[in-house]
Design a protein around this motif. Sequence first.
Motif, PDB file in Angstrom:
ATOM      1  N   SER A   1       5.341 101.729  20.334  1.00  0.00           N
ATOM      2  CA  SER A   1       5.989 102.058  21.608  1.00  0.00           C
ATOM      3  C   SER A   1       6.591 100.797  22.213  1.00  0.00           C
ATOM      4  O   SER A   1       6.152  99.676  21.926  1.00  0.00           O
ATOM      5  CB  SER A   1       4.962 102.658  22.576  1.00  0.00           C
ATOM      6  OG  SER A   1       5.531 102.827  23.867  1.00  0.00           O
TER       7      SER A   1
ATOM      8  N   TYR B   1      11.313 107.936  23.040  1.00  0.00           N
ATOM      9  CA  TYR B   1      11.553 108.165  24.466  1.00  0.00           C
ATOM     10  C   TYR B   1      10.847 107.118  25.334  1.00  0.00           C
ATOM     11  O   TYR B   1      10.908 107.185  26.567  1.00  0.00           O
ATOM     12  CB  TYR B   1      11.052 109.559  24.873  1.00  0.00           C
ATOM     13  CG  TYR B   1      12.089 110.649  24.760  1.00  0.00           C
ATOM     14  CD1 TYR B   1      12.673 110.963  23.540  1.00  0.00           C
ATOM     15  CD2 TYR B   1      12.478 111.380  25.872  1.00  0.00           C
ATOM     16  CE1 TYR B   1      13.618 111.971  23.425  1.00  0.00           C
ATOM     17  CE2 TYR B   1      13.427 112.395  25.771  1.00  0.00           C
ATOM     18  CZ  TYR B   1      13.992 112.681  24.545  1.00  0.00           C
ATOM     19  OH  TYR B   1      14.934 113.685  24.445  1.00  0.00           O
TER      20      TYR B   1
ATOM     21  N   THR C   1       5.105 112.771  18.027  1.00  0.00           N
ATOM     22  CA  THR C   1       4.678 111.404  18.328  1.00  0.00           C
ATOM     23  C   THR C   1       5.831 110.432  18.084  1.00  0.00           C
ATOM     24  O   THR C   1       6.086 109.534  18.893  1.00  0.00           O
ATOM     25  CB  THR C   1       3.451 111.011  17.497  1.00  0.00           C
ATOM     26  OG1 THR C   1       2.359 111.880  17.830  1.00  0.00           O
ATOM     27  CG2 THR C   1       3.027 109.570  17.764  1.00  0.00           C
TER      28      THR C   1
ATOM     29  N   TRP D   1       0.704 107.195  23.508  1.00  0.00           N
ATOM     30  CA  TRP D   1      -0.450 108.094  23.572  1.00  0.00           C
ATOM     31  C   TRP D   1      -1.466 107.613  24.600  1.00  0.00           C
ATOM     32  O   TRP D   1      -2.015 108.411  25.351  1.00  0.00           O
ATOM     33  CB  TRP D   1      -1.116 108.183  22.193  1.00  0.00           C
ATOM     34  CG  TRP D   1      -0.681 109.364  21.393  1.00  0.00           C
ATOM     35  CD1 TRP D   1       0.470 109.490  20.665  1.00  0.00           C
ATOM     36  CD2 TRP D   1      -1.397 110.595  21.221  1.00  0.00           C
ATOM     37  NE1 TRP D   1       0.521 110.719  20.057  1.00  0.00           N
ATOM     38  CE2 TRP D   1      -0.614 111.422  20.380  1.00  0.00           C
ATOM     39  CE3 TRP D   1      -2.610 111.070  21.690  1.00  0.00           C
ATOM     40  CZ2 TRP D   1      -1.014 112.704  20.012  1.00  0.00           C
ATOM     41  CZ3 TRP D   1      -3.019 112.351  21.322  1.00  0.00           C
ATOM     42  CH2 TRP D   1      -2.227 113.150  20.490  1.00  0.00           C
TER      43      TRP D   1
ATOM     44  N   SER E   1       8.304 110.934  20.843  1.00  0.00           N
ATOM     45  CA  SER E   1       7.826 110.344  22.093  1.00  0.00           C
ATOM     46  C   SER E   1       7.973 108.823  22.069  1.00  0.00           C
ATOM     47  O   SER E   1       8.307 108.204  23.086  1.00  0.00           O
ATOM     48  CB  SER E   1       6.364 110.741  22.351  1.00  0.00           C
ATOM     49  OG  SER E   1       5.471 110.044  21.508  1.00  0.00           O
ATOM     50  N   ASN E   2       7.732 108.210  20.896  1.00  0.00           N
ATOM     51  CA  ASN E   2       7.951 106.766  20.771  1.00  0.00           C
ATOM     52  C   ASN E   2       9.408 106.416  21.085  1.00  0.00           C
ATOM     53  O   ASN E   2       9.696 105.411  21.731  1.00  0.00           O
ATOM     54  CB  ASN E   2       7.603 106.290  19.359  1.00  0.00           C
ATOM     55  CG  ASN E   2       6.111 106.271  19.092  1.00  0.00           C
ATOM     56  OD1 ASN E   2       5.302 106.212  20.006  1.00  0.00           O
ATOM     57  ND2 ASN E   2       5.748 106.330  17.820  1.00  0.00           N
TER      58      ASN E   2
ATOM     59  N   THR F   1       9.994 114.063  26.785  1.00  0.00           N
ATOM     60  CA  THR F   1       9.931 114.353  25.346  1.00  0.00           C
ATOM     61  C   THR F   1       9.716 115.837  25.094  1.00  0.00           C
ATOM     62  O   THR F   1      10.495 116.482  24.371  1.00  0.00           O
ATOM     63  CB  THR F   1       8.786 113.555  24.684  1.00  0.00           C
ATOM     64  OG1 THR F   1       9.006 112.158  24.848  1.00  0.00           O
ATOM     65  CG2 THR F   1       8.691 113.883  23.199  1.00  0.00           C
TER      66      THR F   1
ATOM     67  N   GLU G   1       7.637 109.941  30.579  1.00  0.00           N
ATOM     68  CA  GLU G   1       8.193 109.844  29.221  1.00  0.00           C
ATOM     69  C   GLU G   1       7.740 111.011  28.344  1.00  0.00           C
ATOM     70  O   GLU G   1       8.531 111.572  27.583  1.00  0.00           O
ATOM     71  CB  GLU G   1       7.780 108.513  28.572  1.00  0.00           C
ATOM     72  CG  GLU G   1       8.377 107.283  29.218  1.00  0.00           C
ATOM     73  CD  GLU G   1       7.547 106.744  30.370  1.00  0.00           C
ATOM     74  OE1 GLU G   1       7.930 105.704  30.935  1.00  0.00           O
ATOM     75  OE2 GLU G   1       6.498 107.366  30.701  1.00  0.00           O
ATOM     76  N   TRP G   2       6.459 111.382  28.456  1.00  0.00           N
ATOM     77  CA  TRP G   2       5.986 112.521  27.673  1.00  0.00           C
ATOM     78  C   TRP G   2       6.577 113.828  28.197  1.00  0.00           C
ATOM     79  O   TRP G   2       6.909 114.735  27.405  1.00  0.00           O
ATOM     80  CB  TRP G   2       4.454 112.602  27.677  1.00  0.00           C
ATOM     81  CG  TRP G   2       3.838 112.035  26.440  1.00  0.00           C
ATOM     82  CD1 TRP G   2       3.144 110.871  26.316  1.00  0.00           C
ATOM     83  CD2 TRP G   2       3.887 112.605  25.119  1.00  0.00           C
ATOM     84  NE1 TRP G   2       2.755 110.675  25.006  1.00  0.00           N
ATOM     85  CE2 TRP G   2       3.191 111.728  24.251  1.00  0.00           C
ATOM     86  CE3 TRP G   2       4.446 113.761  24.585  1.00  0.00           C
ATOM     87  CZ2 TRP G   2       3.050 111.971  22.886  1.00  0.00           C
ATOM     88  CZ3 TRP G   2       4.303 114.019  23.219  1.00  0.00           C
ATOM     89  CH2 TRP G   2       3.611 113.132  22.386  1.00  0.00           C
TER      90      TRP G   2
ATOM     91  N   ALA H   1       7.505 106.657  25.302  1.00  0.00           N
ATOM     92  CA  ALA H   1       6.162 107.129  25.659  1.00  0.00           C
ATOM     93  C   ALA H   1       5.114 106.426  24.805  1.00  0.00           C
ATOM     94  O   ALA H   1       5.426 105.674  23.874  1.00  0.00           O
ATOM     95  CB  ALA H   1       6.065 108.637  25.476  1.00  0.00           C
TER      96      ALA H   1
END
Length: 437
Positions: free
Chosen positions: A377, A201, A195, A205, A198-199, A222, A218-219, A203
């Motif tokens: 994010s 990158y 998580t 949730w 991903s932030n 990641t 983005e996900w 992304a």
Amino acid sequence: MNYRAWLCGAVSACALGFAAHAETITIATVNNGDMIRMQKLTDDFTKDHPDIQLEWVTLEENVLRQRVTTDIATKGGQYDVMTIGNYEVPIWGKQGWLMALDDLPAGYDRADLLPAIAGGLSVEGKLYAVPFYGESAMLMYRTDLAEKAGIKMSDQPTWTDIKAAAKAMTDKDNEVYGICLRGKAGWGENMAFLTAMSNSYGARWFDMDWKPQFDSPEWKATLTDYLDMMKTYGPPGASSNGFNENLALFQQGKCGMWIDATVAASFVTNAKDSTVADSVGFAQFPNKDGVDNHGNWLWSWNLAIPASTKKADAAKAFVAWATSRHYTELVAASEGWAASPPGTRTSLYENPEYQKAAPFAKMTLDAINSVDTKKPSVQEVPYTGGQFVSIPEFQGIGTAVGQLFSAALAGNMSADQALQAAQALTSREMTKAGYIK
């Protein structure tokens, strides 16, 4: 200073009457180094509290979360003190499951707690847990391997820098792996790291309508980059590795880089346990080129008291001792200042002795202070949280998604398959919970 007299000031410990018959409180805690150390130092507490006996239940992180959640939700009453995270505290506090801790003694100095940490443990201004240690996340790397490979690590590296360094540091013939990252499934294990990654990158949730975003580019970037790095430059069996397993690998000299909780810094630089103690450098959590976000991560392990306990005074006496400045000084006297529980008190970071002993102190404090849990994010989100989403359903959803991503790391499915399954699973659960109309 007479600690017993100090404690009697406001925590009502004196009201116990220091009865002839000892009262036993049961403490559920996690099996990490700081908590194990606390158990070894409790003679300091019991000598001033002969009427209180301590019974420990020490569990692996995922098991601890499951057990304490079940116990408090069912009012099982198995524990008098629980070690829980800043994910659970505000949710459980709002439910009325935790006892407010606003009546700790004046000597406890609540104002000394770092605002970012104390804020995550409060509901409408009331404190519902006290922090044993706090953390953000950062890069820890082998300076000797970097020098050998001709790499100069930036204080604020990008993921492009990390990939290049992982390749350069990998020497599988000698069991040295360029990068070690969490792979063990769990919302607080691999999904804490992923998580945060991903932030960094760009992304998120969920979008503003609570629709999952695992089908976003983005996900995909990641998870694809994570799997590529770990399968190419990571250790074997990484899908079973969490915080403790990676800590052991790094201490044994088998990791060129490790990106994880800042609390690990004192363990990797402790010469008694770490073979690479003199060759560790630190940098901020990486970000993706063009994304101004170094991966929000804000966590604290905290001591909380279930509202159902019948031993409130004894439990308060213990949590006040275990999270006090006195305890910090006790650890320093026993293990050295660098081993003091980090990330909770301003006074620790203003202490010249700690600054001298802990080369990672400023990096840790900067990382904690840079976190904005209201905006994890760069995209707009309907939730708060850093490396987690602050909704009750996240515990189950995060673990289920973590199992899919761990399976992808183990080679049982592709990145695309894992993301598709995560999208479907999360959409189903969020619809069932009423978030998606």
